[in-house]
Motif scaffolding. Structure first.
Motif: not given
Length: 566
Positions: A520-522, A541-545
């Motif tokens: 769940d990316k939210d 990094i995580l935000q870019a993905h």
């Protein structure tokens, strides 16, 4: 030379008074200057009292000496400055119509009336006492006068006291705590509010509290003194609000001071809303021929514009110098106000602050952003030491409003740097590009202040979302569904971890292990490392993905004030 020399009378001989008198003398060799001092000593370095008690030095005359080692006694004032210093003399009343002051020599009881053309009131402040039973017992002291310092030093030298309490968890309280600890006295600090050191926000105050406890001194918060207990007229213990009784032979009261305004009030001078003598920018009272300075006056906050009291020796000296100029050349100098800057040594920690805390800024109505940063003061290869700082800025303008800095590293110059930034109304952007001195023995290539500004700038621009250690702890305790990611190395993780359900993925491995993160990316993900630099890089990094709720625990493990796993 004028036919009638100016008659200047100064009441108070600690800091502001002697400074005003000395500056006036340097500007007018022919003025008649008289200094009235209730105590036996003059121009005392009161901030040095705890270090005298603690044994950092043994000669108490160093507290009343010039830099050349000359004791500032009445003879010195007469010969070096041609100022008549009347010690052990109490000012009893001011007659503004006759322009006279009546005073009494305390040892003899003799009274006399002195005329003035211009008068300075520098009567200072008196220590507050908790209004509880037993306050008159032998063994209860304050640390306000040189006599108090002498008495506490005598306690140290006698070596008979084994347990002490310090009532009040402010600057003076902890300086006294350290001094008594150095004397081998088991000491407990009692603070009525929930947090020590009220000028710090709780996250940083808790780290200082942990440090003090590591030195085997105790702290009790959220508890006041309900009564002092005694036997045969001597202190034997204290009873706290919750009923707990602590045995002790010594109690030092450090809960604040009350301005000495009685003389001014009886003379009909205006008293401000905060309880100090009201003065203008020239340090004039409501009577233009009477000036006032130091702990007995109110001054203006340069950040909020509100009136406040600032009982600090450096402020008293600055105000005294302004008065000294205006005594000779009225209107030639002004004291615009303060930003509220201070620093102290608490065991191995430097604790410094300037401007507004987060709590104070919010209370003043500012819409703020904050950044907490951990890092070294100088490079590791130069034996750098840890600093943990918090910078506060106005969200809309970027104006820097406050800064707190604690830790074993050199925080003094960092506090000084930000104090001048606040004084100059500088912004976070200004500090982000500050041209500060750099060499490995003194600083990192990007000084701690600049790094603090960079983190705050990233938050203001939306490049980073931060979360405080307290907010992380609250999430964990409440069973929040956040995913906590430790980006340190396996070795660091084995040596010490927070134990809050964190997952270890070292920064260098994150890109290859994205499948181990929440699908769940939210979902909220909180990253950290030792100081959270790697946490910040991992967050990018995580935000870019595609993860949208990625946050960095500010300050990292070094700013975590709660129990850890080892």
């Amino acid at each position: 030379m004028p036919s009638q020399p100016l008659k200047i009378l100064v009441i108070g001989g600690s800091a502001a008074g002697p400074k005003a008198a000395a500056k006036a003398r340097r500007m007018d060799e022919h003025a008649s200057i008289t200094l009235i001092q209730k105590e036996a000593d003059l121009s005392m370095a009161s901030c040095g009292y705890p270090y005298y008690i603690g044994g950092f030095f043994d000669d108490r005359n160093q507290l009343i000496c010039t830099p050349a080692g000359i004791v500032r006694d009445p003879d010195f004032f007469e010969k070096a400055k041609r100022i008549e210093a009347l010690v052990q003399t109490e000012a009893l009343s001011i007659d503004r119509d006759a322009k006279t002051v009546t005073c009494r020599h305390l040892p003899s009881g003799e009274t006399k009336t002195l005329p003035y053309d211009r008068l300075v009131i520098a009567t200072g402040a008196s220590p507050l006492y908790p209004p509880v039973p037993g306050s008159d017992l032998e063994g209860i002291r304050t640390l306000h006068s040189l006599g108090d310092a002498d008495a506490l030093r005598a306690v140290r030298d006698a070596g008979k006291v084994t347990k002490a309490v310090v009532v009040g968890g402010g600057l003076i309280g902890f300086e006294v705590c350290e001094a008594l600890h150095l004397a081998g006295i088991q000491t407990t600090v009692i603070e009525k509010t929930a947090s020590i050191l009220p000028f710090l926000d709780p996250d940083l105050a808790k780290l200082v509290e942990n440090h003090v406890r590591s030195k085997e001194a105790d702290i009790i918060t959220h508890n006041g003194v309900a009564a002092f207990l005694g036997e045969n007229g001597k202190l034997s213990g204290v009873k706290l609000d919750n009923g707990t009784e602590l045995p002790c032979e010594l109690a030092v009261i450090a809960v604040g001071v009350r301005p000495n305004i009685e003389l001014a009030r009886e003379a009909g001078l205006t008293i401000g809303a905060k309880g100090g003598i009201a003065v203008n920018d020239q340090m004039q009272t409501s009577d233009p021929d009477i000036y006032a300075a130091g702990d007995c006056v109110e001054c203006r906050s340069l950040i909020t514009g509100e009136m406040l009291r600032a009982p600090f020796g450096d402020i008293a000296n600055l105000q005294g110098r302004v008065i000294g100029r205006n005594l000779i050349e009225p209107g030639s100098a002004s004291f615009p106000g303060i930003i509220h800057t201070g620093i102290c040594k608490i065991f191995d920690f430097t604790v410094g602050f300037t401007g507004l805390s987060e709590a104070a800024a919010r209370a003043a109505g500012f819409d703020i952003e904050t950044a907490t940063v951990s890092g070294l003061d100088i490079p590791g290869y130069m034996q750098g030491k840890l600093l943990i700082s918090k910078m506060i800025a106005d969200r809309k303008s970027g104006r820097v409003l406050g800064f707190q800095c604690i830790g074993p590293g050199d925080g003094s110059k960092r506090i000084a740097t930000v104090a001048m930034a606040i004084r100059g109304n500088l912004t976070v952007d200004d500090l982000s590009n500050a041209d500060l001195p750099y060499a490995p023995p003194y600083s990192l290539a990007l000084d701690h202040v600049i790094v603090s500004a960079h983190v705050l700038e990233n938050k203001l621009l939306g490049h980073m979302k931060g979360v405080s250690v307290t907010e992380v702890k609250q999430r964990v305790d409440s069973g929040s569904n956040c995913f906590i990611l430790d980006t340190r190395s396996p070795q660091e993780f084995e040596e010490m971890r927070l134990g809050i359900g964190e997952t270890l993925i070292p920064l260098g491995a994150i890109r290859g292990r994205l499948d181990e993160l929440p699908a769940d990316k939210d979902r909220e993900i909180i990253l950290y490392c030792k100081i959270s630099l790697r946490g910040y890089e991992g967050a990018a990094i995580l935000q870019a993905h595609g993860w949208t709720q990625v946050k960095v625990m500010e300050g990292g493990i070094m700013a975590w004030p709660y129990p850890r796993e080892k």
